[in-house]
Design a protein around this motif. Structure first.
Motif, PDB file in Angstrom:
ATOM      1  N   ASP A  22      44.220  47.933  32.405  1.00 46.72           N
ATOM      2  CA  ASP A  22      44.783  46.872  33.244  1.00 46.72           C
ATOM      3  C   ASP A  22      45.144  47.455  34.601  1.00 46.72           C
ATOM      4  N   PRO A  23      44.608  46.886  35.698  1.00 43.66           N
ATOM      5  CA  PRO A  23      44.934  47.424  37.011  1.00 43.66           C
ATOM      6  C   PRO A  23      46.336  47.044  37.481  1.00 43.66           C
ATOM      7  N   ASP A  34      47.418  40.483  47.872  1.00 45.47           N
ATOM      8  CA  ASP A  34      47.551  41.898  48.238  1.00 45.47           C
ATOM      9  C   ASP A  34      46.457  42.773  47.637  1.00 45.47           C
ATOM     10  N   ALA A  35      45.882  42.342  46.507  1.00 47.28           N
ATOM     11  CA  ALA A  35      44.864  43.156  45.838  1.00 47.28           C
ATOM     12  C   ALA A  35      43.443  42.841  46.294  1.00 47.28           C
ATOM     13  N   LEU A  36      43.256  41.703  46.947  1.00 47.09           N
ATOM     14  CA  LEU A  36      41.916  41.324  47.393  1.00 47.09           C
ATOM     15  C   LEU A  36      41.432  42.215  48.531  1.00 47.09           C
ATOM     16  N   LEU A  37      40.129  42.423  48.568  1.00 43.69           N
ATOM     17  CA  LEU A  37      39.532  43.081  49.718  1.00 43.69           C
ATOM     18  C   LEU A  37      39.690  42.163  50.921  1.00 43.69           C
ATOM     19  N   ALA A  38      39.753  42.731  52.093  1.00 47.20           N
ATOM     20  CA  ALA A  38      39.959  41.962  53.325  1.00 47.20           C
ATOM     21  C   ALA A  38      38.914  40.864  53.492  1.00 47.20           C
ATOM     22  N   VAL A  70      38.425  42.570  40.090  1.00 52.07           N
ATOM     23  CA  VAL A  70      37.126  43.150  40.467  1.00 52.07           C
ATOM     24  C   VAL A  70      37.264  43.952  41.755  1.00 52.07           C
ATOM     25  N   ASP A  71      38.002  43.412  42.736  1.00 51.23           N
ATOM     26  CA  ASP A  71      38.195  44.129  43.999  1.00 51.23           C
ATOM     27  C   ASP A  71      38.942  45.445  43.804  1.00 51.23           C
ATOM     28  N   ALA A  72      39.756  45.528  42.769  1.00 51.35           N
ATOM     29  CA  ALA A  72      40.547  46.745  42.532  1.00 51.35           C
ATOM     30  C   ALA A  72      39.718  47.890  41.967  1.00 51.35           C
ATOM     31  N   THR A  73      38.476  47.606  41.565  1.00 54.38           N
ATOM     32  CA  THR A  73      37.616  48.682  41.066  1.00 54.38           C
ATOM     33  C   THR A  73      37.128  49.496  42.250  1.00 54.38           C
ATOM     34  N   HIS A  74      36.879  50.768  42.011  1.00 51.58           N
ATOM     35  CA  HIS A  74      36.503  51.658  43.107  1.00 51.58           C
ATOM     36  C   HIS A  74      35.060  52.120  43.040  1.00 51.58           C
ATOM     37  N   ASP A  75      34.348  51.653  42.024  1.00 56.25           N
ATOM     38  CA  ASP A  75      32.941  52.001  41.963  1.00 56.25           C
ATOM     39  C   ASP A  75      32.162  50.841  41.364  1.00 56.25           C
ATOM     40  N   ALA A  82      35.348  45.276  34.769  1.00 54.27           N
ATOM     41  CA  ALA A  82      36.529  44.605  35.324  1.00 54.27           C
ATOM     42  C   ALA A  82      36.408  43.094  35.172  1.00 54.27           C
ATOM     43  N   LEU A  83      35.227  42.562  35.456  1.00 53.14           N
ATOM     44  CA  LEU A  83      35.005  41.123  35.343  1.00 53.14           C
ATOM     45  C   LEU A  83      35.129  40.670  33.892  1.00 53.14           C
TER      46      LEU A  83
END
Length: 120
Positions: A22-23, A34-38, A70-75, A82-83
């Motif tokens: 869980d992120p 706050d967690a979404l990509l710009a 999904v945005d919180a994943t780094h790869d 994540a989805l």
């Protein structure tokens, strides 16, 4: 008496079922924003401004919380996991709260826009 919030248990069950960590993104407007990509924030704010109350807000929050996870994943390899985790957590919350299950088309009708495969 108000029933217990099914969200924490739904996230825990999804994490256990899938082994996805869980992120820790709160299922709140501020937590999701706050967690979404710009690149997703303008659409998020536009959707929020167009909302009515009730189920529309719940659907909105579920959809954008999923995007935030999904945005919180780094790869790229983690995006699918994540989805899957986010979809399961949302489904478990809806089931536990006795909420309606909706098709993608019904969700799109409620939100008033088409869900983008690219966004996820």
């Amino acid at each position: 008496m108000v029933g217990k919030d099914p969200w924490p248990l739904a996230v825990e069950q999804a994490q256990e079922a899938l082994g996805y960590r869980d992120p820790g993104i709160p299922r709140t407007v501020a937590g999701v924003r706050d967690a979404l990509l710009a690149r997703h924030r303008d659409a998020f704010h536009a959707d929020l401004a167009a909302l009515s109350q009730g189920i529309s807000f719940e659907v909105f929050l579920d959809q954008w919380w999923t995007q935030a996870v999904v945005d919180a994943t780094h790869d790229e390899d983690s995006r699918e996991a994540a989805l899957e985790f986010a979809d399961l957590a949302v489904s478990l919350r809806i089931s536990a709260s006795g909420g309606p299950t909706l098709s993608t088309a019904e969700v799109e009708d409620i939100l008033g826009f088409h869900l983008s495969a690219e966004a996820q």
